[in-house]
Every structure is written in structure tokens, then in C-alpha cells.
Design a protein around this motif. Structure first.
Motif, short mmCIF file in Angstrom:
data_model
loop_
_atom_site.label_atom_id
_atom_site.label_comp_id
_atom_site.label_asym_id
_atom_site.label_seq_id
_atom_site.Cartn_x
_atom_site.Cartn_y
_atom_site.Cartn_z
N ASN A 144 2.88 10.77 10.45
CA ASN A 144 3.31 10.86 9.05
C ASN A 144 4.51 9.96 8.77
O ASN A 144 5.45 9.91 9.57
N ASN A 145 4.49 9.32 7.62
CA ASN A 145 5.55 8.39 7.27
C ASN A 145 6.89 9.07 6.96
O ASN A 145 7.94 8.48 7.11
N GLU A 146 6.85 10.34 6.54
CA GLU A 146 8.10 11.01 6.21
C GLU A 146 8.72 11.70 7.42
O GLU A 146 9.91 11.56 7.69
N LEU B 172 -4.22 -0.46 9.53
CA LEU B 172 -2.92 -0.99 9.95
C LEU B 172 -2.28 -1.76 8.79
O LEU B 172 -3.00 -2.25 7.91
N SER B 173 -0.96 -1.86 8.83
CA SER B 173 -0.25 -2.67 7.84
C SER B 173 0.71 -3.59 8.58
O SER B 173 1.48 -3.14 9.44
N ALA B 174 0.67 -4.89 8.24
CA ALA B 174 1.44 -5.88 8.99
C ALA B 174 2.95 -5.67 8.89
O ALA B 174 3.67 -5.80 9.88
N HIS B 175 3.42 -5.31 7.69
CA HIS B 175 4.88 -5.32 7.53
C HIS B 175 5.58 -4.15 8.21
O HIS B 175 6.80 -4.16 8.36
N LYS B 176 4.80 -3.17 8.66
CA LYS B 176 5.43 -2.05 9.39
C LYS B 176 5.66 -2.41 10.85
O LYS B 176 6.37 -1.70 11.55
N ILE B 177 5.01 -3.47 11.32
CA ILE B 177 5.19 -3.85 12.74
C ILE B 177 5.89 -5.19 12.87
O ILE B 177 5.90 -5.78 13.95
N VAL C 76 -8.63 6.97 10.30
CA VAL C 76 -7.26 7.30 10.70
C VAL C 76 -6.30 6.24 10.17
O VAL C 76 -6.45 5.05 10.47
N ASP C 77 -5.35 6.66 9.38
CA ASP C 77 -4.30 5.76 8.90
C ASP C 77 -3.23 5.70 10.00
O ASP C 77 -2.49 6.65 10.21
N ALA C 78 -3.21 4.57 10.70
CA ALA C 78 -2.27 4.43 11.83
C ALA C 78 -1.12 3.49 11.47
O ALA C 78 -0.48 2.91 12.34
N VAL C 79 -0.86 3.36 10.16
CA VAL C 79 0.15 2.41 9.69
C VAL C 79 1.51 2.66 10.32
O VAL C 79 2.21 1.74 10.73
N GLN C 80 1.93 3.92 10.41
CA GLN C 80 3.26 4.22 10.94
C GLN C 80 3.27 4.32 12.46
O GLN C 80 4.32 4.18 13.09
N ALA C 81 2.12 4.60 13.04
CA ALA C 81 2.07 4.83 14.49
C ALA C 81 2.04 3.51 15.27
O ALA C 81 2.63 3.41 16.35
N SER D 22 -5.32 -7.04 1.96
CA SER D 22 -4.03 -7.45 1.39
C SER D 22 -2.93 -6.43 1.67
O SER D 22 -1.81 -6.63 1.26
N SER D 23 -3.25 -5.31 2.34
CA SER D 23 -2.23 -4.28 2.60
C SER D 23 -2.88 -3.11 3.33
O SER D 23 -4.11 -3.01 3.39
N GLY D 24 -2.03 -2.21 3.80
CA GLY D 24 -2.54 -0.94 4.32
C GLY D 24 -3.21 -0.16 3.20
O GLY D 24 -4.24 0.48 3.40
N THR D 25 -2.63 -0.23 2.03
CA THR D 25 -3.19 0.46 0.87
C THR D 25 -4.62 0.00 0.61
O THR D 25 -5.53 0.81 0.39
N GLU D 26 -4.83 -1.33 0.65
CA GLU D 26 -6.18 -1.84 0.39
C GLU D 26 -7.14 -1.45 1.51
O GLU D 26 -8.32 -1.14 1.25
N GLU E 290 -1.15 13.16 3.55
CA GLU E 290 -1.51 11.74 3.64
C GLU E 290 -0.64 10.89 2.70
O GLU E 290 -0.08 11.38 1.72
N HIS E 291 -0.60 9.61 3.01
CA HIS E 291 0.06 8.64 2.13
C HIS E 291 -0.69 8.62 0.79
O HIS E 291 -1.90 8.84 0.76
N PRO E 292 0.01 8.33 -0.32
CA PRO E 292 -0.67 8.32 -1.62
C PRO E 292 -1.91 7.44 -1.66
O PRO E 292 -2.86 7.73 -2.41
#
Ligand code: PLP
Length: 391
Positions: A150-152, A198-203, A175-180, A69-73, A101-103
């Protein structure tokens, strides 16, 4: 409303047209992908098509993509002590994570608090490999989670080196590749990652969809995250978000096709932006500027400038930027990323993140710099001690 400029793509990206179209079409479909009739099979076909497109984005096999349901999940699913491989069936005793890392990773998923250890980063925001090596020596069967970018700050981590060290120590690497994803080439095997988020809404997909991707089929999660109907290989039950998954697939396909061109476009604009920020405020600090970063991200601060005030001032000028720091309830808190990089507390509160996307245009960067000049490059007392500069 006057036209606005959106510079917060790391928070979320606009929906790609391909994703919007695919989403709308899928919403008209009735079938449940678990049903055996024609309607169900049609929905299943769409989900599997999207799985293949998401897999292709990161060089994985479709069968190794688990929709969440998300990158978080996806991060929560990955970070579990009971994770097994064909060669190793005993629980992972420890989770090693970088300090930036992301929270959703920092919270440690299903690991107990006292089983989580931090790996520091250097002043440029890159994981300290010597410290990682030392921690690996003290840990049996570790699970290690280090983000690709990193997201920041946008700083890219040396994941291939990390992977070699982790594997030599008998560990597994998430590896959290959400931002990459969509901004730099991401190949799960070239990186040496065992698991990737991965997270859909970042792409350019819709919010509320993500994926955990395995590098190999022998990686097992004996304890599902959500029990129930057995969807997603029994790992997270619940009828699939068919339209969201379909939009994710369309966004992944479009991002993969356009990535190199979009990255070059963003980098040219980002360089212009950073040159302008420095020209207007020579004392501006751009975090991670000395090392490899995503082509779209700038995190900067000026001594004496408060991020919260700057963001409001930019917003009044029609420009959406964010603080680098956690801003979950609308309040800017000190950034754990900048703290980990050893940035002074005063400067830490001033980090303003400007993140670009493929739709960002030169005129918007010009508008940002005009606003920055008008706001005194963070120097006027307005940005340091009151909230409504533009008034
Ligand atoms: N990981 C990173 C690096 C992120 O930047 C984010 C979102 O900001 C997430 C994970 C969480 O993704 P989602 O918003 O899909 O839960």
C-alpha cells in the motif's frame, strides 16, 4: 535555498543517475521505433533493451511487458471485463478490489460501477481473506485486483495466498506492484499474479511511463485501450516515449542490482525514525506496524494532530513529508485507507507519511527527529490548531 530533506519517495523518487544518463542519450536519437530504416531500428533496439530490463525486475518475459504512459494507465488497461485467456473467452462479470487500492484501481478501469465490489481489510490494513473467499464464491469469472504494497501504510498483502484463492475460483489476479518494485523482491510467477503494474518514476525513472506485465502470453485484451498505429501489441497506440522507456529500463536494472542493499539501508533508518517518533510522542500510532511492511514507509498519527498542519510545519523546517491521505489538489482529505482499517475519523486526518529512499541518510533522519521534537511531537497546540508552527 537551504538544504532540504526529501521524505516523500512514495509520491515520486529522484531520477537515478543511470536513468538520467540513458534518458539524455536517448533524447539525442531521431528514429521512430516503428520505422524500418537504420534510425528507426536503433530506437527500436533501445526500447526492446529496456523491455528486457523491466521484465527482469519482475521475473517476466520481455514479450509480456506492455509499456504505458503511467502506472495509472497500466491499471486502466488491466481492469477490463473483456480480458481473455486461452481457457476462458467469456467476459469477466465482476471486478473485486480491496478497499485500500490506489484511486486508479478503485475507479475500476473499464468495469461499470455496479460490477465493482470491495473486499475489506483488517485493522492492520491486510486484505480480509475470509471476505475475499466469500466474495469469490458469489462471483463467476472474476477479475481481482489487490495491490502488493500500500502506498500510504507500506503494508504488504498476502498475494500468493490471494492468487491461490482467485485461481481456485476461476478468476484472474491483477497486482498493482507500483510501490513494491525496487523495495522488496517482486516475481510475477512466485506471486501468482496474472497481471502486474509498474510505474517508472517510483523506481527512479522519469514520470509519465509505466508498464502492464502479463504472466503468460495467453492473456489477451481484445479491446485496446488506445486505438491507432498498433504499437505495444496493438494495446495502446501512439509513438513510444523512447527516452522515458529507456530511462525506465535503466532504473529497473539499477533497482534490481541494488535492491537488497538499499532495502537494508532504508529499514535501518526507518527503524531509527520510528523509535524516535515514539520516544518523542509515546502516544503516536504507527499504522500497520504489527505486520509486514515495505522497508521505507512510515505512516503515523498523534491524537489531536492534523496532517495538513504538520506537513506545513515540517516543510517550513526544510522537510518534505506528505499526508497518507489523497492530496491531489494540495488539500488533505480523509484517508480511505485508514478509514478501511477502521481508524477513527479524528486520527484519520492526522496521518503523516514519511517515505525514505536509498539516498536518505542518517543525518536527515536526525534532522527529522529534531524537527519533530521542536514541533512538540504533534502535541503542542501549534500542530493541532494553527498552520505555521515554525514561525
Ligand atoms: N498505484 C499505486 C499504488 C501508486 O502509489 C501510484 C502512484 O502514486 C499509482 C498506482 C499510479 O502511478 P502513476 O503515478 O505512474 O500514474
Amino acid at each position: 535555498m537551504a538544504e532540504r530533506s526529501y521524505f516523500d519517495w512514495n509520491a515520486t523518487a529522484p531520477l537515478r543517475p543511470e536513468a538520467r544518463e540513458a534518458h539524455a542519450a536517448a533524447l539525442s536519437l531521431t528514429g521512430n521505433p516503428s520505422s524500418v530504416h537504420a534510425e528507426g531500428r536503433a530506437a527500436r533496439q533501445l526500447v526492446e533493451h529496456a523491455r528486457a530490463d523491466v521484465a527482469r525486475l519482475v521475473g517476466a518475459r520481455p514479450a509480456d511487458v506492455i509499456f504505458t504512459s503511467s502506472g495509472t494507465e497500466a491499471n486502466a488497461l488491466a481492469l477490463t471485463p473483456s480480458i481473455e485467456t486461452a481457457a476462458e473467452k467469456k467476459p469477466r462479470g465482476k471486478l473485486l478490489i480491496s478497499a485500500i487500492e490506489h484511486p486508479s484501481v478503485r475507479s475500476g478501469g473499464r468495469f461499470a460501477r455496479d460490477a465493482i465490489a470491495d473486499i475489506p481489510v483488517d485493522a492492520d490494513g491486510r486484505v480480509d481473506l475470509a471476505q475475499l473467499g466469500a466474495a469469490l464464491l458469489k462471483t463467476v469469472r472474476p477479475l481481482v485486483s489487490i495491490m502488493l504494497a500500500n502506498n500510504e501504510t507500506g503494508v504488504i498483502q498476502p498475494i500468493a495466498e490471494v492468487a491461490a484463492m482467485v485461481h481456485a475460483a476461476g478468476g484472474l489476479l491483477h497486482v498493482d506492484a507500483v510501490q513494491a518494485a525496487g523495495r522488496i523482491a517482486v516475481d510475477i510467477n512466485a506471486l501468482g499474479a496474472d497481471l502486474l503494474t509498474l510505474s517508472a518514476h517510483k523506481i527512479g525513472g522519469v514520470k509519465g511511463v509505466g508498464a502492464l506485465i502479463r504472466a503468460r502470453e495467453d492473456i489477451h485484451f481484445p479491446e485496446p485501450l488506445i486505438r491507432g498505429g498498433g504499437q505495444e501489441r496493438g494495446l495502446r497506440a501512439g509513438t513510444e516515449n523512447v527516452a522515458g522507456i529507456v530511462a525506465f529500463g535503466a532504473a529497473a536494472k539499477a533497482s534490481l542490482r541494488a535492491r537488497a542493499e538499499e532495502a537494508a539501508h532504508m529499514l535501518a533508518l526507518r527503524n531509527r525514525l520510528e523509535n524516535g517518533i515514539r520516544e518523542i510522542a509515546p502516544q503516536a500510532v504507527i499504522f500497520g506496524a504489527a505486520v509486514e511492511r515495505l522497508p521505507n514507509t512510515t505512516l503515523f498519527a498523534v491524537p489531536g494532530m492534523k496532517a495538513e498542519t504538520a506537513i506545513i510545519a515540517f516543510d517550513l523546517e526544510g522537510i518534505a513529508v506528505s499526508s497518507g491521505a489523497a492530496c491531489s489538489s494540495g488539500r488533505v482529505e480523509s484517508s480511505h485507507v485508514l478509514a478501511a482499517m477502521g481508524v477513527s475519523p479524528a486520527l484519520r486526518l492526522g496521518g503523516v507519511r514519511v517515505s525514505l529512499g536509498y539516498l536518505t541518510c542518517g543525518a536527515e533522519v536526525g534532522g527529522f527527529l529534531a524537527a519533530w521534537r521542536k514541533l512538540g511531537g504533534g502535541l503542542c497546540k501549534g500542530l493541532s490548531d494553527r498552520s505555521g508552527v515554525a514561525a
